[in-house]
Design a protein around this motif. Sequence first.
Motif, PDB file in Angstrom:
ATOM      1  N   SER A   1       1.510   4.154  -3.028  1.00  0.00           N
ATOM      2  CA  SER A   1       1.211   5.448  -2.916  1.00  0.00           C
ATOM      3  C   SER A   1       2.523   6.093  -3.183  1.00  0.00           C
ATOM      4  O   SER A   1       2.352   7.527  -3.651  1.00  0.00           O
TER       5      SER A   1
ATOM      6  N   THR B   1      -6.364  -5.599  -8.294  1.00  0.00           N
ATOM      7  CA  THR B   1      -5.762  -4.285  -8.421  1.00  0.00           C
ATOM      8  C   THR B   1      -5.527  -4.054  -9.865  1.00  0.00           C
ATOM      9  O   THR B   1      -5.155  -4.937 -10.713  1.00  0.00           O
TER      10      THR B   1
ATOM     11  N   ASN C   1       0.861  -1.140   0.090  1.00  0.00           N
ATOM     12  CA  ASN C   1      -0.028   0.157  -0.004  1.00  0.00           C
ATOM     13  C   ASN C   1       0.959   1.376  -0.056  1.00  0.00           C
ATOM     14  O   ASN C   1       0.659   2.139  -0.842  1.00  0.00           O
ATOM     15  N   GLU C   2       1.904   1.332   0.789  1.00  0.00           N
ATOM     16  CA  GLU C   2       2.662   2.542   0.999  1.00  0.00           C
ATOM     17  C   GLU C   2       3.745   2.684  -0.423  1.00  0.00           C
ATOM     18  O   GLU C   2       3.866   3.731  -0.829  1.00  0.00           O
TER      19      GLU C   2
ATOM     20  N   GLU D   1      -6.124   1.434  -5.893  1.00  0.00           N
ATOM     21  CA  GLU D   1      -6.012   1.067  -4.726  1.00  0.00           C
ATOM     22  C   GLU D   1      -5.661  -0.480  -4.675  1.00  0.00           C
ATOM     23  O   GLU D   1      -6.122  -1.227  -5.595  1.00  0.00           O
ATOM     24  N   LEU D   2      -4.907  -0.909  -3.943  1.00  0.00           N
ATOM     25  CA  LEU D   2      -4.551  -2.315  -3.789  1.00  0.00           C
ATOM     26  C   LEU D   2      -5.796  -3.182  -3.301  1.00  0.00           C
ATOM     27  O   LEU D   2      -6.291  -2.991  -2.319  1.00  0.00           O
TER      28      LEU D   2
END
Length: 374
Positions: free
Chosen positions: A146, A166, A142-143, A160-161
């Motif tokens: 981003s 995805t 996720n990070e 978004e994962l």
Amino acid sequence: MKLPYSEELNIEYLGRLFDNTSECYKFFWFKAIVAKVIEGKCELTYEELVDEMIADAWYMVIEYNLNLGPKDTLENLVYLIKMKNPELKSKEEKSAIIDFLRNTDDKEIISKKRTLTYNVPYRLQSPFMRNMNGNDWNVGENELISRINQEKRLIYYFSELKGLTTVIRVQEDWANYIQKNQEIIRGWLEYKMIQYLQRRNPNVPGIVDKIKPPQKRELERVKKYWKLILTLESVDEIYGGKSLTEDNISIDHFVPWAYVAHDEMWNLIPTTKEINSAKSNKLPDWDYFKELVKQEYEKSYKLIWKYDKVHEEFDKCVKYHINSDDIRYRLYREGLTPIEFAGELKSIIKPVYNSAMNCGFGNWKYSEKDEKEA
């Protein structure tokens, strides 16, 4: 190979996608993206790209026994799918493989498909991300998504994962570039993949012919040659001792084509259609070499020098199926004794046979059961 220049895009970074590649995933991931973009799609799920990767790797692994890399997850997943679904053939249509992957509910296969997405979707574009180094990559997905989505002028960005659902979104200018220059990009990608596979498989011939689905081979000239011989003498094939006829004859590669990737006459022998199908791309037991020598000498070599019409048909085959003047002289010159012929043929075929065995091609022996099931 040089990629076409673009004033809007950083082609230098594109050309560095496969620098220092030690695993195969990047090639298959980017190849899948290119294929989908050429089809006109710019929003792609992890799952459809992974399915494309598996289908592209299928023939290399199952048909050709290529080594894709150390501890390779993609290669292992292909073997797992084949083990669990033996009805999927080594030469299976790509569409059938993808259909199976879309519809499977096998938890182990689905889990391993997800494993393929842990690194390559992010790492592929590292040449574009000059500010990300070392520990910047050692964060959760996720990070990482981003951070990557804040970079500029990438080939694609992430939604978004959501596991295998995805989505990546290929940018319009990159999609246009890929579509406009698709033939060059495909050629460049194949060239890079061949270089990688040759390093991973240093003793395997014909890598260039093993990155695509198997093609139908042209063996009609050799079949015509043996059909002529059948009008002059009876011939039994070497595996099961079956009598050959004009209707049941088929041409087999003694050392499988899936390894040699050529149609050289010294490796081509007549057998029946059923036995050829049962043998498939397996390596025959070396004990069959004695019968191979006997057949090639008594039913081919001697008749070349006995009948003008056989020699004429042989000469037609030579143009397409004997590409070494040295081998033609050593194996087909007039006056060889049976012992000399056997020695020459063994010196040509045994190193190739041993290399195929070392690359994992299985040892095969004829059985009537296999023939009936073929």
